[in-house]
Design an enzyme around this catalytic site. Structure first.
Site, PDB file in Angstrom:
ATOM      1  N   LYS A  81       0.749  -1.131   0.145  1.00 54.95           N
ATOM      2  CA  LYS A  81       0.119  -0.087   0.002  1.00 54.95           C
ATOM      3  C   LYS A  81       1.040   1.396   0.135  1.00 54.95           C
ATOM      4  CE  LYS A  81      -4.466   0.745   0.170  1.00 54.95           C
ATOM      5  NZ  LYS A  81      -5.390   0.079  -0.575  1.00 54.95           N
ATOM      6  N   GLY A 183     -21.573   5.594   3.927  1.00 54.20           N
ATOM      7  CA  GLY A 183     -20.669   5.812   2.715  1.00 54.20           C
ATOM      8  C   GLY A 183     -21.268   5.687   1.566  1.00 54.20           C
ATOM      9  N   GLY A 185     -20.175   6.935  -1.692  1.00 58.78           N
ATOM     10  CA  GLY A 185     -19.247   7.288  -2.947  1.00 58.78           C
ATOM     11  C   GLY A 185     -19.399   6.181  -3.992  1.00 58.78           C
ATOM     12  N   VAL A 187     -17.975   3.262  -4.273  1.00 58.44           N
ATOM     13  CA  VAL A 187     -18.409   1.929  -4.029  1.00 58.44           C
ATOM     14  C   VAL A 187     -19.607   1.822  -3.001  1.00 58.44           C
ATOM     15  CG1 VAL A 187     -17.504   0.151  -2.218  1.00 58.44           C
ATOM     16  CG2 VAL A 187     -15.951   1.178  -3.898  1.00 58.44           C
TER      17      VAL A 187
END
Length: 355
Positions: A81, A183, A185, A187
Protein backbone atom coordinates in the site's frame (compact mmCIF):
# COMPACT_ATOMS: atom_id res chain seq x y z
CA UNK A 1 8.19 10.20 12.41
CA UNK A 2 9.12 7.43 14.83
CA UNK A 3 10.89 4.23 13.78
CA UNK A 4 8.29 2.20 11.91
CA UNK A 5 9.32 -1.07 13.56
CA UNK A 6 8.22 0.26 16.95
CA UNK A 7 4.70 0.96 15.72
CA UNK A 8 1.98 -1.39 17.06
CA UNK A 9 0.75 -2.04 13.49
CA UNK A 10 4.17 -3.13 12.22
CA UNK A 11 3.80 -6.82 11.37
CA UNK A 12 7.22 -7.94 10.15
CA UNK A 13 6.76 -5.89 6.98
CA UNK A 14 9.32 -6.66 4.29
CA UNK A 15 9.75 -3.02 3.37
CA UNK A 16 8.65 0.42 4.53
CA UNK A 17 9.89 3.01 2.06
CA UNK A 18 9.65 6.74 2.85
CA UNK A 19 9.74 8.92 -0.27
CA UNK A 20 10.62 12.60 -0.23
CA UNK A 21 10.93 14.68 -3.39
CA UNK A 22 11.48 18.31 -2.46
CA UNK A 23 11.08 19.67 -5.98
CA UNK A 24 7.53 18.35 -6.41
CA UNK A 25 6.60 18.42 -2.74
CA UNK A 26 5.99 14.67 -2.66
CA UNK A 27 6.04 12.96 0.72
CA UNK A 28 4.87 9.35 0.61
CA UNK A 29 5.11 6.04 2.40
CA UNK A 30 5.15 2.76 0.47
CA UNK A 31 4.74 -0.30 2.66
CA UNK A 32 5.17 -3.86 1.39
CA UNK A 33 3.98 -6.41 3.90
CA UNK A 34 4.64 -9.66 2.00
CA UNK A 35 5.80 -10.79 -1.43
CA UNK A 36 5.42 -14.50 -0.59
CA UNK A 37 2.79 -15.00 -3.31
CA UNK A 38 3.96 -12.29 -5.73
CA UNK A 39 4.62 -8.56 -5.94
CA UNK A 40 2.98 -6.47 -3.25
CA UNK A 41 -0.20 -5.06 -4.76
CA UNK A 42 -2.46 -2.36 -3.36
CA UNK A 43 -3.71 1.10 -4.15
CA UNK A 44 -2.33 4.53 -3.39
CA UNK A 45 -4.16 6.71 -0.88
CA UNK A 46 -3.91 10.52 -1.25
CA UNK A 47 -4.88 12.03 2.07
CA UNK A 48 -4.05 14.86 4.43
CA UNK A 49 -2.90 13.62 7.82
CA UNK A 50 -2.38 16.37 10.41
CA UNK A 51 -0.07 13.91 12.16
CA UNK A 52 2.16 11.95 9.72
CA UNK A 53 2.19 9.05 12.17
CA UNK A 54 -1.44 8.42 11.17
CA UNK A 55 -0.30 8.06 7.55
CA UNK A 56 2.32 5.53 8.62
CA UNK A 57 -0.31 3.65 10.61
CA UNK A 58 -2.58 3.55 7.56
CA UNK A 59 0.23 2.31 5.30
CA UNK A 60 1.15 -0.47 7.74
CA UNK A 61 -2.41 -1.62 8.41
CA UNK A 62 -3.57 -1.36 4.82
CA UNK A 63 -0.57 -3.20 3.37
CA UNK A 64 -1.04 -6.06 5.81
CA UNK A 65 -4.70 -6.13 4.87
CA UNK A 66 -3.72 -6.35 1.20
CA UNK A 67 -1.52 -9.38 1.92
CA UNK A 68 -4.50 -11.10 3.49
CA UNK A 69 -6.96 -9.85 0.86
CA UNK A 70 -4.90 -10.98 -2.13
CA UNK A 71 -4.15 -14.35 -0.54
CA UNK A 72 -7.79 -15.03 0.31
CA UNK A 73 -8.85 -13.97 -3.18
CA UNK A 74 -6.55 -16.61 -4.66
CA UNK A 75 -4.37 -14.03 -6.41
CA UNK A 76 -0.64 -14.56 -7.09
CA UNK A 77 0.09 -11.19 -5.48
CA UNK A 78 1.50 -10.06 -2.17
CA UNK A 79 0.38 -7.10 -0.11
CA UNK A 80 1.42 -3.48 -0.41
CA UNK A 81 0.00 0.00 0.00
CA UNK A 82 1.10 3.55 -0.65
CA UNK A 83 0.06 6.68 1.18
CA UNK A 84 0.80 10.10 -0.28
CA UNK A 85 0.84 12.63 2.56
CA UNK A 86 -1.12 15.48 1.00
CA UNK A 87 -0.82 19.02 2.28
CA UNK A 88 -3.79 20.69 3.93
CA UNK A 89 -4.99 22.01 0.54
CA UNK A 90 -4.59 18.53 -0.99
CA UNK A 91 -2.38 19.93 -3.72
CA UNK A 92 -1.89 17.37 -6.47
CA UNK A 93 0.32 18.30 -9.43
CA UNK A 94 1.65 16.44 -12.48
CA UNK A 95 5.13 16.82 -11.01
CA UNK A 96 4.06 15.15 -7.77
CA UNK A 97 2.45 12.21 -9.60
CA UNK A 98 5.53 11.83 -11.80
CA UNK A 99 7.77 11.74 -8.75
CA UNK A 100 5.55 9.11 -7.19
CA UNK A 101 5.71 7.04 -10.39
CA UNK A 102 9.50 7.25 -10.27
CA UNK A 103 9.43 6.01 -6.68
CA UNK A 104 7.30 3.01 -7.65
CA UNK A 105 9.58 2.26 -10.60
CA UNK A 106 12.58 2.41 -8.31
CA UNK A 107 11.25 -0.56 -6.36
CA UNK A 108 11.78 -2.77 -9.43
CA UNK A 109 8.37 -4.44 -9.42
CA UNK A 110 8.15 -5.27 -5.71
CA UNK A 111 5.09 -2.99 -5.50
CA UNK A 112 2.21 -2.59 -7.97
CA UNK A 113 -0.05 0.42 -7.45
CA UNK A 114 -3.60 1.44 -8.41
CA UNK A 115 -6.41 3.78 -7.30
CA UNK A 116 -7.48 4.27 -3.72
CA UNK A 117 -9.04 7.12 -1.76
CA UNK A 118 -8.18 10.46 -3.35
CA UNK A 119 -6.66 8.96 -6.51
CA UNK A 120 -8.39 8.76 -9.90
CA UNK A 121 -7.95 6.87 -13.16
CA UNK A 122 -6.39 10.00 -14.63
CA UNK A 123 -3.86 10.05 -11.80
CA UNK A 124 -2.93 6.44 -12.54
CA UNK A 125 -2.47 7.32 -16.20
CA UNK A 126 0.01 10.03 -15.11
CA UNK A 127 1.83 7.55 -12.86
CA UNK A 128 1.93 5.02 -15.70
CA UNK A 129 4.06 7.44 -17.74
CA UNK A 130 6.86 6.75 -15.25
CA UNK A 131 6.35 3.08 -14.36
CA UNK A 132 4.74 -0.06 -15.76
CA UNK A 133 3.97 -1.33 -12.25
CA UNK A 134 0.52 0.25 -12.20
CA UNK A 135 -3.02 -0.94 -12.88
CA UNK A 136 -6.58 0.33 -12.92
CA UNK A 137 -5.91 2.08 -16.21
CA UNK A 138 -8.76 3.18 -18.50
CA UNK A 139 -10.07 0.89 -21.22
CA UNK A 140 -11.57 1.94 -24.52
CA UNK A 141 -14.70 -0.17 -24.20
CA UNK A 142 -15.74 -3.67 -25.12
CA UNK A 143 -15.27 -6.50 -22.66
CA UNK A 144 -11.69 -5.71 -21.61
CA UNK A 145 -11.00 -5.51 -17.89
CA UNK A 146 -9.55 -2.33 -16.46
CA UNK A 147 -10.44 1.16 -15.39
CA UNK A 148 -11.98 2.19 -12.09
CA UNK A 149 -12.01 -0.83 -9.75
CA UNK A 150 -14.82 0.67 -7.68
CA UNK A 151 -17.73 -1.03 -9.48
CA UNK A 152 -16.02 -4.41 -9.10
CA UNK A 153 -15.57 -3.76 -5.39
CA UNK A 154 -19.27 -2.90 -5.16
CA UNK A 155 -20.25 -6.10 -6.93
CA UNK A 156 -18.27 -8.26 -4.52
CA UNK A 157 -19.72 -6.49 -1.47
CA UNK A 158 -23.23 -6.89 -2.86
CA UNK A 159 -22.68 -10.62 -3.33
CA UNK A 160 -21.18 -10.83 0.16
CA UNK A 161 -24.19 -9.09 1.73
CA UNK A 162 -26.51 -11.54 -0.01
CA UNK A 163 -24.42 -14.42 1.33
CA UNK A 164 -24.55 -12.99 4.85
CA UNK A 165 -28.32 -12.57 4.67
CA UNK A 166 -28.68 -16.14 3.49
CA UNK A 167 -26.43 -17.41 6.30
CA UNK A 168 -27.83 -15.33 9.17
CA UNK A 169 -31.41 -14.58 8.18
CA UNK A 170 -31.98 -17.82 6.26
CA UNK A 171 -33.45 -16.19 3.18
CA UNK A 172 -32.32 -16.03 -0.44
CA UNK A 173 -34.32 -12.87 -1.10
CA UNK A 174 -33.20 -9.32 -0.39
CA UNK A 175 -36.75 -7.98 -0.78
CA UNK A 176 -37.59 -5.97 2.30
CA UNK A 177 -34.23 -6.63 4.00
CA UNK A 178 -33.17 -3.39 5.68
CA UNK A 179 -29.59 -2.37 4.87
CA UNK A 180 -28.01 0.72 6.42
CA UNK A 181 -25.22 1.95 4.13
CA UNK A 182 -22.52 4.15 5.60
CA UNK A 183 -20.70 5.99 2.80
CA UNK A 184 -22.35 6.43 -0.60
CA UNK A 185 -19.41 7.28 -2.81
CA UNK A 186 -18.24 5.15 -5.71
CA UNK A 187 -18.27 1.87 -3.78
CA UNK A 188 -21.10 2.40 -1.29
CA UNK A 189 -23.30 4.02 -3.93
CA UNK A 190 -22.74 1.05 -6.23
CA UNK A 191 -23.67 -1.36 -3.45
CA UNK A 192 -26.84 0.61 -2.71
CA UNK A 193 -27.92 0.57 -6.37
CA UNK A 194 -27.43 -3.20 -6.66
CA UNK A 195 -29.34 -3.82 -3.44
CA UNK A 196 -32.16 -1.52 -4.55
CA UNK A 197 -32.57 -3.59 -7.71
CA UNK A 198 -33.22 -6.59 -5.45
CA UNK A 199 -35.88 -4.76 -3.44
CA UNK A 200 -33.85 -4.09 -0.30
CA UNK A 201 -35.01 -1.33 2.04
CA UNK A 202 -32.19 1.21 2.31
CA UNK A 203 -31.08 3.81 4.81
CA UNK A 204 -28.13 5.92 3.67
CA UNK A 205 -25.63 8.23 5.34
CA UNK A 206 -22.71 10.23 3.98
CA UNK A 207 -20.81 13.38 4.93
CA UNK A 208 -21.58 14.79 1.46
CA UNK A 209 -25.19 15.86 1.91
CA UNK A 210 -25.98 16.72 -1.71
CA UNK A 211 -24.67 13.43 -3.07
CA UNK A 212 -26.50 11.24 -0.57
CA UNK A 213 -29.73 13.21 -1.10
CA UNK A 214 -29.56 12.65 -4.86
CA UNK A 215 -28.91 8.92 -4.40
CA UNK A 216 -31.76 8.62 -1.90
CA UNK A 217 -34.13 10.27 -4.40
CA UNK A 218 -32.95 7.92 -7.12
CA UNK A 219 -33.43 4.78 -5.04
CA UNK A 220 -36.33 5.76 -2.78
CA UNK A 221 -34.10 5.39 0.27
CA UNK A 222 -34.17 7.03 3.69
CA UNK A 223 -31.35 9.26 4.97
CA UNK A 224 -29.93 9.63 8.46
CA UNK A 225 -27.13 11.83 9.75
CA UNK A 226 -23.63 10.30 9.57
CA UNK A 227 -23.48 10.17 13.37
CA UNK A 228 -26.68 8.10 13.50
CA UNK A 229 -26.03 5.40 10.90
CA UNK A 230 -24.19 3.01 13.24
CA UNK A 231 -27.13 2.93 15.65
CA UNK A 232 -29.83 2.54 12.97
CA UNK A 233 -32.13 -0.42 13.58
CA UNK A 234 -31.50 -2.62 10.53
CA UNK A 235 -30.81 -6.15 9.35
CA UNK A 236 -27.44 -5.31 7.79
CA UNK A 237 -25.01 -2.51 8.52
CA UNK A 238 -22.75 -1.92 5.52
CA UNK A 239 -19.76 0.33 6.34
CA UNK A 240 -18.28 1.73 3.12
CA UNK A 241 -16.37 4.79 4.33
CA UNK A 242 -13.12 4.95 6.30
CA UNK A 243 -12.03 2.32 8.80
CA UNK A 244 -11.63 1.78 12.55
CA UNK A 245 -15.32 2.46 13.20
CA UNK A 246 -16.03 -0.68 15.25
CA UNK A 247 -14.79 -0.20 18.80
CA UNK A 248 -16.16 -1.05 22.24
CA UNK A 249 -18.54 1.91 22.31
CA UNK A 250 -19.89 1.63 18.76
CA UNK A 251 -20.31 -2.15 18.88
CA UNK A 252 -22.30 -1.87 22.11
CA UNK A 253 -24.66 0.56 20.34
CA UNK A 254 -25.14 -1.49 17.16
CA UNK A 255 -28.73 -2.49 16.37
CA UNK A 256 -28.12 -4.97 13.56
CA UNK A 257 -27.65 -8.69 12.96
CA UNK A 258 -24.96 -8.39 10.27
CA UNK A 259 -21.99 -6.13 9.54
CA UNK A 260 -20.91 -6.47 5.91
CA UNK A 261 -19.28 -3.63 4.01
CA UNK A 262 -16.33 -2.50 2.00
CA UNK A 263 -14.42 -0.16 4.34
CA UNK A 264 -10.90 -1.34 5.07
CA UNK A 265 -9.89 -2.14 8.67
CA UNK A 266 -13.37 -1.75 10.14
CA UNK A 267 -12.27 -3.23 13.47
CA UNK A 268 -10.56 -0.56 15.57
CA UNK A 269 -8.42 -3.23 17.23
CA UNK A 270 -8.08 -6.97 16.75
CA UNK A 271 -10.19 -7.98 19.75
CA UNK A 272 -13.25 -6.16 18.41
CA UNK A 273 -14.07 -9.08 16.11
CA UNK A 274 -14.60 -11.17 19.22
CA UNK A 275 -16.78 -8.43 20.71
CA UNK A 276 -19.03 -8.60 17.64
CA UNK A 277 -19.06 -12.40 17.81
CA UNK A 278 -20.04 -12.36 21.48
CA UNK A 279 -22.98 -10.10 20.63
CA UNK A 280 -24.17 -12.58 18.01
CA UNK A 281 -23.55 -10.16 15.13
CA UNK A 282 -22.32 -11.85 11.94
CA UNK A 283 -19.23 -10.11 10.58
CA UNK A 284 -17.96 -10.36 7.02
CA UNK A 285 -14.16 -9.85 7.24
CA UNK A 286 -13.56 -6.69 5.24
CA UNK A 287 -10.62 -7.89 3.18
CA UNK A 288 -12.60 -10.90 2.00
CA UNK A 289 -15.85 -9.17 1.05
CA UNK A 290 -14.21 -6.10 -0.54
CA UNK A 291 -11.72 -7.96 -2.75
CA UNK A 292 -13.52 -7.21 -6.03
CA UNK A 293 -11.42 -4.15 -6.80
CA UNK A 294 -8.06 -5.81 -6.30
CA UNK A 295 -9.28 -8.83 -8.26
CA UNK A 296 -9.96 -6.48 -11.18
CA UNK A 297 -6.66 -4.62 -10.78
CA UNK A 298 -4.56 -7.76 -10.41
CA UNK A 299 -6.24 -9.60 -13.26
CA UNK A 300 -5.70 -6.61 -15.55
CA UNK A 301 -2.06 -6.19 -14.50
CA UNK A 302 -1.09 -9.85 -14.74
CA UNK A 303 -2.68 -10.26 -18.17
CA UNK A 304 -0.98 -7.12 -19.51
CA UNK A 305 2.37 -8.20 -18.05
CA UNK A 306 2.05 -11.50 -19.90
CA UNK A 307 0.98 -9.86 -23.17
CA UNK A 308 -2.69 -10.80 -22.82
CA UNK A 309 -5.97 -8.98 -22.26
CA UNK A 310 -8.20 -9.87 -19.32
CA UNK A 311 -11.96 -9.63 -19.76
CA UNK A 312 -14.72 -8.41 -17.48
CA UNK A 313 -16.05 -11.96 -17.51
CA UNK A 314 -12.68 -13.18 -16.17
CA UNK A 315 -12.87 -10.66 -13.34
CA UNK A 316 -16.51 -11.31 -12.45
CA UNK A 317 -15.92 -15.06 -12.42
CA UNK A 318 -13.30 -14.57 -9.69
CA UNK A 319 -15.45 -12.10 -7.76
CA UNK A 320 -18.33 -14.56 -7.73
CA UNK A 321 -16.21 -16.88 -5.57
CA UNK A 322 -16.38 -14.41 -2.65
CA UNK A 323 -19.68 -15.74 -1.20
CA UNK A 324 -18.30 -19.29 -0.94
CA UNK A 325 -15.18 -18.02 0.85
CA UNK A 326 -17.32 -16.12 3.33
CA UNK A 327 -19.56 -19.15 3.90
CA UNK A 328 -16.50 -21.29 4.67
CA UNK A 329 -15.24 -18.68 7.16
CA UNK A 330 -18.60 -18.46 8.93
CA UNK A 331 -19.03 -22.22 9.09
CA UNK A 332 -15.53 -22.66 10.51
CA UNK A 333 -16.19 -19.87 13.00
CA UNK A 334 -19.37 -21.44 14.27
CA UNK A 335 -17.87 -24.91 14.44
CA UNK A 336 -14.78 -23.83 16.36
CA UNK A 337 -16.00 -20.87 18.38
CA UNK A 338 -13.49 -18.40 16.92
CA UNK A 339 -14.70 -15.09 15.51
CA UNK A 340 -14.81 -14.81 11.69
CA UNK A 341 -11.97 -12.29 11.57
CA UNK A 342 -9.68 -14.66 13.47
CA UNK A 343 -10.65 -17.55 11.19
CA UNK A 344 -9.93 -15.44 8.10
CA UNK A 345 -6.62 -14.15 9.51
CA UNK A 346 -5.50 -17.70 10.27
CA UNK A 347 -6.34 -18.84 6.75
CA UNK A 348 -4.56 -15.86 5.22
CA UNK A 349 -1.46 -16.23 7.38
CA UNK A 350 -1.09 -19.84 6.31
CA UNK A 351 -1.41 -18.81 2.65
CA UNK A 352 1.40 -16.24 2.94
CA UNK A 353 3.68 -18.60 4.83
CA UNK A 354 3.25 -17.07 8.26
CA UNK A 355 0.90 -19.63 9.79
Amino acid sequence: MTAFWTEPDFDDHEMVHVVRDRKSGLMAIIAVHSTHLGPGAGGTRFWHYPDPKDGLRDALRLSRGMSYKNAMAGLPMGGGKAVILADESRTKTPELLSAFGDAVEGLNGRYVTAEDVGISEADMVAVSQRTSHVSGLPVSGGNAAGGDPGPFTSYGIYLGIKAAVQHKLRTDSMAGVHVAVQGTGSVGGGVARLLAEDGARLTLADIHADGVAALADELGAAIVAPDDILTTHCDVLSPNALGAILDDESIAALNTQIVAGGANNQLARTHHGQVLFDRGILYAPDYVINAGGIISVATEYLARRDGNVATIDDVNGLIEQIPDRLATIWQTSEAGGASPDVVADTMAQELIGRG
